[in-house]
Enzyme design. Structure first.
Site, PDB file in Angstrom:
ATOM      1  N   ASP A 132       5.670   2.644   6.063  1.00  0.00           N
ATOM      2  CA  ASP A 132       5.052   1.352   5.737  1.00  0.00           C
ATOM      3  C   ASP A 132       4.418   0.713   6.974  1.00  0.00           C
ATOM      4  OD1 ASP A 132       4.171  -0.540   3.961  1.00  0.00           O
ATOM      5  OD2 ASP A 132       6.121  -1.427   3.540  1.00  0.00           O
TER       6      ASP A 132
ATOM      7  N   HIS B 258       7.807   4.643  -0.143  1.00  0.00           N
ATOM      8  CA  HIS B 258       8.299   3.822   0.974  1.00  0.00           C
ATOM      9  C   HIS B 258       9.392   2.878   0.482  1.00  0.00           C
ATOM     10  CE1 HIS B 258       4.998   1.649  -0.890  1.00  0.00           C
ATOM     11  NE2 HIS B 258       5.166   0.566  -0.156  1.00  0.00           N
TER      12      HIS B 258
ATOM     13  N   HIS C 179       8.321  -0.189  -5.351  1.00  0.00           N
ATOM     14  CA  HIS C 179       7.851  -1.483  -5.873  1.00  0.00           C
ATOM     15  C   HIS C 179       8.188  -1.732  -7.342  1.00  0.00           C
ATOM     16  CE1 HIS C 179       5.744  -3.304  -2.497  1.00  0.00           C
ATOM     17  NE2 HIS C 179       5.210  -2.129  -2.212  1.00  0.00           N
TER      18      HIS C 179
ATOM     19  N   ASP D 129      -0.642   1.441   5.853  1.00  0.00           N
ATOM     20  CA  ASP D 129      -1.606   0.457   5.351  1.00  0.00           C
ATOM     21  C   ASP D 129      -2.749   0.152   6.314  1.00  0.00           C
ATOM     22  OD1 ASP D 129      -0.934  -0.666   2.642  1.00  0.00           O
ATOM     23  OD2 ASP D 129       1.022  -0.899   3.575  1.00  0.00           O
TER      24      ASP D 129
ATOM     25  N   HIS E 298       3.423   6.533   3.562  1.00  0.00           N
ATOM     26  CA  HIS E 298       2.719   5.262   3.341  1.00  0.00           C
ATOM     27  C   HIS E 298       2.327   4.587   4.647  1.00  0.00           C
ATOM     28  CE1 HIS E 298       1.682   2.051   0.433  1.00  0.00           C
ATOM     29  NE2 HIS E 298       1.832   1.254   1.475  1.00  0.00           N
TER      30      HIS E 298
ATOM     31  N   GLU F 155      -1.938   2.006  -4.204  1.00  0.00           N
ATOM     32  CA  GLU F 155      -0.714   1.214  -4.261  1.00  0.00           C
ATOM     33  C   GLU F 155      -0.843   0.085  -5.283  1.00  0.00           C
ATOM     34  OE1 GLU F 155       2.549  -0.783  -1.250  1.00  0.00           O
ATOM     35  OE2 GLU F 155       0.449  -0.782  -0.645  1.00  0.00           O
TER      36      GLU F 155
ATOM     37  N   HIS G 210       2.782  -3.174  -7.804  1.00  0.00           N
ATOM     38  CA  HIS G 210       3.021  -3.749  -6.488  1.00  0.00           C
ATOM     39  C   HIS G 210       3.878  -4.985  -6.737  1.00  0.00           C
ATOM     40  CE1 HIS G 210       2.101  -5.598  -2.477  1.00  0.00           C
ATOM     41  NE2 HIS G 210       2.451  -4.370  -2.145  1.00  0.00           N
TER      42      HIS G 210
END
Length: 382
Positions: A314, A246, A225, A40, A38, A152, A179
């Site tokens: 992450d 993650h 999540h 972003d 993961h 995600e 999420h």
């Protein structure tokens, strides 16, 4: 007789010599791809440049960049020079949109899928788009970073299985079921926060259909999540190994985003993998360090087994990182530290499992189950 003595001496000498041979943990990253579950960066490209790639020059060190430097973007820690220094072999880039703000999550997610593909296309000498386990290994042989897409948050399919299938056709290979928003069919991990007043729910029939359809497609089911109830429900429904792209160990640090030991044992039975998160606030009460991350890795390896742990940093998605793991150049230091802590446990074989062999196994199993289900009809919306 003398011949036998010579043979015994050679065996003893060879064993003694090999026992003394040491190696830094990072050495394994030259032989097998390090796969991160993961990152972003695409979200930061949206936030800081509205998806205009010319404003995000990841071929350069972005440390002091006007938009993506640490002074203006505390979470921005990814660029090609640092990824190369970090010996990264494969990355799942997150196609994420804010579930609290997006008015059209499907369209917004398509924009993020598009920017990921355009980013990979822009750097053909460094990145290679892939959708398969073998593709990761092929990219590694070509000395390129295999680039994959994970969506995600289940809000991105807007309760449409057709969208799920379309995402798969576009190359998406995992969906994180929630999420931070609770959905009609699944709860977020926020319901497990001690301060939450939300009534905890279960995976409903539509949620079960989504999981089964992901199994049929070969799309990895990501449980980062989600609430603990949803973790259990999915693990009881899925036909394929799951991932936590993650997440870390709740026994080491009690946070609702982390995974309890009883779930870790269930992950072992499922054949899945927990890819450890680096976010400081998920791994330690304060002043997090690289050692805190190794504590989570070691605990998951001890409870679920060495075959069920991986890396899901992450990076670029959180505001703080542990000392010693401040950016994407630091992965090798993590492998060095694990090796230094326990040479018996963290052998070449086991470090390679952590780096990527475990994930490749999970990915290939999902692909095989997909192939076994080719005659099964697509699931329809209720």
């Amino acid at each position: 007789m003398w011949k036998n003595v010579v043979i015994v001496f050679i065996i003893f000498f060879t064993h003694s010599f090999c026992a003394k041979v040491d190696f830094p943990g990072r050495a394994v990253l030259d032989n097998f791809p390090l796969i991160d579950g993961h990152n972003d960066l695409p979200w930061n490209i949206f936030l800081n440049a509205k998806n205009h790639l010319e404003k995000c020059k990841i071929e350069a060190d972005l440390t002091k960049d006007e938009l993506f430097g640490s002074k203006n973007c505390v979470s921005c820690v990814t660029d090609l020079p640092r990824l190369k220094k970090g010996k990264l072999g494969a990355q799942f880039w997150a196609a994420y949109v804010d579930c609290t703000k997006s008015k059209d999550p499907v369209l917004d997610t398509l924009e993020q899928i598009d920017v990921i593909k355009r980013m990979v296309r822009k750097y053909p000498n460094d990145l290679k788009f892939t959708t398969t386990a073998d593709g990761i290994l092929e990219a590694f042989k070509e000395k390129k970073i295999a680039s994959l897409i994970g969506v995600e948050g289940g809000h991105s399919i807007d309760n449409h299985l057709s969208v799920l299938r379309a995402f798969y056709d576009l190359g998406v290979r995992y969906l994180t079921l929630t999420h931070t928003c609770n959905l009609d069919w699944a709860d977020s991990s926020l319901v497990d926060d001690p301060k939450s007043t939300h009534k905890k729910g279960n995976l409903n029939d539509f949620g079960k259909k989504i999981v089964l359809e992901m199994n049929r497609l070969g799309m990895l089911v990501d449980l980062s999540h989600v609430s603990k109830n949803i973790m259990w429900d999915v693990l009881n429904v899925t036909r394929s190994p799951i991932i936590f792209s993650h997440s870390s160990a709740k026994a080491i640090y009690s946070h609702s985003r982390n995974v309890d030991d009883d779930v870790l044992l269930k992950v072992k039975l499922n054949g899945g993998i927990v890819m450890v998160n680096f976010f400081s606030q998920f791994i330690s009460r304060g002043n997090a360090t690289i050692k805190d991350v190794t504590d989570h890795i070691n605990h998951i390896a001890d409870i679920a087994g060495i075959d069920h742990v991986g890396i899901g940093s992450d990076f670029d998605g959180v505001p703080s990182y542990p000392k010693g793991l401040e950016d994407t150049s630091k992965y090798p230091d993590l492998f060095d530290l694990l090796r230094e802590q326990n040479k018996t446990k963290w052998t070449v074989e086991n470090l390679e499992k952590l780096a990527g062999r475990n994930f490749i196994r999970v990915f290939k199993t999902n692909e095989k189950i997909r192939d076994d289900l080719t005659k099964e009809e697509p699931v329809e919306n209720p």
